[in-house]
Scaffold this active site. Sequence first.
Site, mmCIF file in Angstrom:
data_model
loop_
_atom_site.group_PDB
_atom_site.id
_atom_site.type_symbol
_atom_site.label_atom_id
_atom_site.label_comp_id
_atom_site.label_asym_id
_atom_site.label_seq_id
_atom_site.Cartn_x
_atom_site.Cartn_y
_atom_site.Cartn_z
ATOM 1 N N ARG A 163 70.794 -36.843 -46.452
ATOM 2 C CA ARG A 163 70.421 -36.774 -45.033
ATOM 3 C C ARG A 163 71.188 -37.836 -44.249
ATOM 4 N NH1 ARG A 163 66.144 -38.699 -44.131
ATOM 5 N NH2 ARG A 163 65.447 -39.301 -46.206
ATOM 6 N N TYR B 151 74.095 -30.233 -46.608
ATOM 7 C CA TYR B 151 73.281 -30.847 -47.677
ATOM 8 C C TYR B 151 71.791 -30.932 -47.333
ATOM 9 C CZ TYR B 151 72.883 -33.407 -52.054
ATOM 10 O OH TYR B 151 72.604 -33.759 -53.345
ATOM 11 N N LYS C 209 62.575 -30.666 -43.731
ATOM 12 C CA LYS C 209 62.268 -31.843 -42.921
ATOM 13 C C LYS C 209 62.254 -31.514 -41.425
ATOM 14 C CE LYS C 209 61.430 -34.291 -46.392
ATOM 15 N NZ LYS C 209 62.089 -34.821 -47.443
ATOM 16 N N HIS D 226 54.664 -36.266 -44.995
ATOM 17 C CA HIS D 226 55.640 -36.367 -46.092
ATOM 18 C C HIS D 226 54.867 -36.765 -47.349
ATOM 19 C CE1 HIS D 226 59.655 -38.325 -47.613
ATOM 20 N NE2 HIS D 226 59.531 -37.092 -48.032
ATOM 21 N N SER E 249 61.407 -41.279 -49.275
ATOM 22 C CA SER E 249 62.341 -40.465 -50.038
ATOM 23 C C SER E 249 62.814 -41.212 -51.284
ATOM 24 C CB SER E 249 63.539 -40.116 -49.158
ATOM 25 O OG SER E 249 63.091 -39.454 -48.003
ATOM 26 N N CYS F 1 61.127 -42.165 -53.838
ATOM 27 C CA CYS F 1 60.213 -43.224 -54.276
ATOM 28 C C CYS F 1 59.070 -42.690 -55.129
ATOM 29 C CB CYS F 1 59.679 -43.990 -53.076
ATOM 30 S SG CYS F 1 60.959 -44.993 -52.291
ATOM 31 N N ASP G 129 56.399 -32.654 -51.752
ATOM 32 C CA ASP G 129 57.126 -33.313 -50.654
ATOM 33 C C ASP G 129 56.419 -33.258 -49.300
ATOM 34 O OD1 ASP G 129 59.624 -34.787 -50.159
ATOM 35 O OD2 ASP G 129 60.146 -33.145 -48.829
ATOM 36 N N ARG H 159 70.624 -33.381 -56.819
ATOM 37 C CA ARG H 159 69.336 -32.698 -56.696
ATOM 38 C C ARG H 159 69.305 -31.402 -57.489
ATOM 39 N NH1 ARG H 159 65.162 -35.046 -53.082
ATOM 40 N NH2 ARG H 159 66.238 -36.869 -52.269
HETATM 41 P P1 GTP Z 1 62.338 -37.177 -52.227
HETATM 42 O O1 GTP Z 1 62.551 -35.836 -52.847
HETATM 43 O O2 GTP Z 1 63.599 -37.813 -51.753
HETATM 44 O O3 GTP Z 1 61.311 -37.164 -51.152
HETATM 45 O O4 GTP Z 1 61.899 -38.182 -53.418
HETATM 46 P P2 GTP Z 1 60.526 -38.376 -54.247
HETATM 47 O O5 GTP Z 1 59.601 -39.243 -53.486
HETATM 48 O O6 GTP Z 1 60.007 -37.062 -54.699
HETATM 49 O O7 GTP Z 1 61.016 -39.237 -55.506
HETATM 50 P P3 GTP Z 1 61.146 -38.828 -57.053
HETATM 51 O O8 GTP Z 1 59.830 -38.515 -57.686
HETATM 52 O O9 GTP Z 1 62.203 -37.802 -57.182
HETATM 53 O O10 GTP Z 1 61.652 -40.199 -57.677
HETATM 54 C C1 GTP Z 1 62.837 -40.841 -57.270
HETATM 55 C C2 GTP Z 1 63.323 -41.775 -58.339
HETATM 56 O O11 GTP Z 1 62.320 -42.740 -58.639
HETATM 57 C C3 GTP Z 1 63.670 -41.065 -59.650
HETATM 58 O O12 GTP Z 1 64.854 -41.589 -60.163
HETATM 59 C C4 GTP Z 1 62.507 -41.394 -60.543
HETATM 60 O O13 GTP Z 1 62.865 -41.433 -61.906
HETATM 61 C C5 GTP Z 1 62.054 -42.761 -60.033
HETATM 62 N N1 GTP Z 1 60.596 -42.957 -60.260
HETATM 63 C C6 GTP Z 1 59.600 -42.099 -59.934
HETATM 64 N N2 GTP Z 1 58.393 -42.556 -60.336
HETATM 65 C C7 GTP Z 1 58.622 -43.740 -60.936
HETATM 66 C C8 GTP Z 1 57.768 -44.711 -61.564
HETATM 67 O O14 GTP Z 1 56.561 -44.566 -61.666
HETATM 68 N N3 GTP Z 1 58.394 -45.831 -62.035
HETATM 69 C C9 GTP Z 1 59.742 -46.016 -61.946
HETATM 70 N N4 GTP Z 1 60.269 -47.140 -62.449
HETATM 71 N N5 GTP Z 1 60.574 -45.121 -61.373
HETATM 72 C C10 GTP Z 1 60.020 -44.003 -60.876
HETATM 73 C C1 SPV Z 2 63.951 -36.594 -48.717
HETATM 74 O O1 SPV Z 2 64.997 -37.187 -48.421
HETATM 75 O O2 SPV Z 2 62.818 -37.059 -48.456
HETATM 76 C C2 SPV Z 2 64.028 -35.307 -49.435
HETATM 77 C C3 SPV Z 2 65.353 -34.700 -49.634
HETATM 78 O O3 SPV Z 2 63.002 -34.759 -49.801
HETATM 79 S S1 SPV Z 2 65.908 -33.850 -48.224
HETATM 80 O O4 SPV Z 2 65.521 -32.461 -48.343
HETATM 81 O O5 SPV Z 2 67.363 -33.968 -48.194
HETATM 82 O O6 SPV Z 2 65.315 -34.408 -47.038
HETATM 83 MN MN MN Z 3 61.151 -36.054 -49.332
#
Ligand code: GTP
Ligand code: SPV
Ligand code: MN
Length: 595
Positions: free
Chosen positions: A70, A211, A220, A240, A262, A264, A287, A379
Site C-alpha cells: 500500500r 498491488y 481497504k 480493521h 498491518s 502485526c 482483516d 502475500r
Molecule cells: P495484514 O494482512 O497486513 O493486515 O497483517 P496481519 O495483521 O494479518 O499480520 P499477520 O498475522 O500476517 O502477521 C504478520 C507477521 O507477524 C508474520 O510474519 C507473522 O509470522 C508475525 N507474527 C504473527 N503473530 C505473531 C506472534 O504471536 N509472535 C511473533 N513473534 N510474530 C508473529
Molecule cells: C494491510 O496492509 O493491512 C493488508 C494488506 O491487509 S492490503 O490489502 O494491501 O491492505
Molecule cells: Mn490488514
Amino acid sequence: MNIEVKNRKLNAWISEVVAMCRPDAVYICDGSKKEYDSMMEKLVAAGSGIPLEKRAGSYLFRSDPSDVARVEDRTYISTSAQDEAGPTNNWLDPASLKETMKGFYKDCMKGRTMYVIPFSMGPIGSPISKIGVEITDSPYVVANMHIMTRVSSKVLELLGAENDFIPCLHSIGAPLESGRKDVPWPCAPIEQKYISHFPEENLIWSYGSGYGGNALLGKKCLALRIASVMARREGWLAEHMLILRLTNPEGRQYHIAAAFPSACGKTNLAMMQPSLKGWKCECIGDDIAWMKIGEDGRLHAINPESGFFGVAPGTSYDTNPMAMDTIRDNVIFTNCALTDDGDVWWEGMTDELPAHLIDWKGRDWTPESKAEAAHPNARFTAHASRCPVICKDWENPAGVPIDIFIFGGRRSSVVPLVYEAFNWDHGVFLGATAASETTSANIGAVGNLRRDPFAMKPFCGYNMGDYFQHWLNMGDRLGNKAPRIFYVNWFRKSDEGKFLWPGFSDNSRVLKWICERVEEKAGAQKSAIGLLPLDGALDLSGLNIPSENMKELLQVDPVEWKAEVPDIKAHFDIFGDRLPERLVVQLQELRKRLG
Ligand code: GTP
Ligand code: SPV
Ligand code: MN
C-alpha cells in the site's frame, strides 16, 4: 459487451469511463470458474503468472519492484472541507484531485480490456452487505477479486435497473501503445499513483498500482475507508479487525474481535490453534469486521470479505499450520520466491533453506545471497472456505456476538504482554493511543514507532477525532452489553533483541486469561496502565519460559510510561477541538496514576 447491463447508473458510468479511458474492449465479469481460469490463462500467456507445478491451481506473480505494498503517502480522503478528513489523512480538494486524476485516466486503458466486476462485500443479498462495482484494466485484479469478494452476475440482478452501488474505478496506469509488448507487471511510477476516496459521494478512484489494498478496492478502500464513514453516519462499526470464535473445554463460546496494525498478527491469531488442551479456535475473518448492534442489544460482527490476502513471510507449519493448509492449492502468490521444483518459498517457511531459488525479483538466489528471497510483504490470496478451521458461521448474515475486543501492536519494549481496560472509556483510550512499529505492508520506513489508533490510521475515512467520539457513543449505546476491552503485545523483545514471548499457539494462554476475566474467574492486579494478570493467573503449563522473561513481559516501568505521556499528549493535540473531552480526562487519569 458480453452481458447486457440493466442498471442505469452502471450503464452511464461504464460509458463515462470508456470515453475517458478508451479501452480496446469491455468485459462484464460473472464470477465463474471459467472466467477465473481465462484470466489466469491470459496472465500466464503474458508472462505475468507462473503456474506452480507443486500446487494445484496455483500461480506465482512478481510485481514491479516499485509496486509491492500500500502507498499511504499517496492515499487521499477527499472531502469538501479538509477538517472532515482530519489530521491523520492526506487531503486534496475533490475538484482539483479529480482534475489531476482525469488527466492520468485519459486514454489510460488503450490496448487493454476494461473489466467490470460486480461484487458484494458480505453475503450476496444480505441486508448488512454492500454492493460495489470495480472497473479495472488488470486481469490479476479480477482474479484476486474473485477470491477476496463475492463476484457474481447475481449482484447485477440485485442491482436491477435502479439500485445503487459503490463505484470503484481502478487503472494500473499503463496504456499499451499498439504493437508494444507488455511487461509482466505494468504499473505507473510512484508519483503518479493515487488511491483516492470521495466519501461524500461513496466513490473510489485508484490509479497507478496493481498491488493489494491499492487495487483490490473492495478491501481497504470500500470495506474500511468508505464503510467507516457510512458506519459513523448509520451507527455501526467498520474496523480493521480479525474475528474468531474461541471455545473453552466446557464448551462456552467467546467471540473475539482484535485490531492489530498491518502485518502485526491478525491472520495468525484468527487461525491460531491453541496449545492449551481442550480449547478450540475457529476463524471468522482475518482483516475486517463490520459490527452492528442487534435486537439483543449486543454487537454482532460479520466478515465482509470472502478470502485471505495474507502475509507469506513467517508463515509455516510451526507458526500458522491452518494458513499452510489453506494455501495448499488454488492460491495466488505474489512476490514469493520460486523453488526449482515449481513451488513457492519464503523466509520462515522452513528451518532449512533451499539450496537454490528464483527470488521475487526473478534473480537466482542461494543461502549466501544477501537479499531476501521473498519480499517481506509477499502475500497469498486464498478463499476463506479453504481454511480447515473456518467457522461454520463465517457467512452467517446475523454475524456473531462479540464478547471481547483486543487492541495491540508491535512494540519491542515498554508495553506488556496483556492488560485489561478499567472500563469502556479507558478501553477507547487504549485504542486511541495504540502505537506500533511500522511494517512493510506500507511503502516507507519499517520499524518506526508511530501512533496507529485502533489500527485504523491508514483506513479511517473521516476525522479520527470524530471516530474516537463514535466509539464512545457506541459504548454508551451498548451499556452493560459492551464487549470487554484488552490490550496485547506479542512482540516485546529482550535486550538481545529476541522475542520474549513464544507467540502463535501460545497466545491461547493470553486469550484464556482474557476469557476468564470476562467470567470474573481470573485474578488481576491494578497498575497505572490497566489490569495485569496476577502472579500465576496466566496458564503457563507445559511452557518452558524463564521466570525473568515472564517478569519482563508483564513489567510496567513507570519511568518508561511517564515518557509515553507527552507523546500521547502530542498525538491528541493534533485533533484540536475534535478530540473528545472524555479522552482528555483519560489522559489526566493516566498521569495521576503514574504519579
Ligand atoms: P495484514 O494482512 O497486513 O493486515 O497483517 P496481519 O495483521 O494479518 O499480520 P499477520 O498475522 O500476517 O502477521 C504478520 C507477521 O507477524 C508474520 O510474519 C507473522 O509470522 C508475525 N507474527 C504473527 N503473530 C505473531 C506472534 O504471536 N509472535 C511473533 N513473534 N510474530 C508473529
Ligand atoms: C494491510 O496492509 O493491512 C493488508 C494488506 O491487509 S492490503 O490489502 O494491501 O491492505
Ligand atoms: Mn490488514
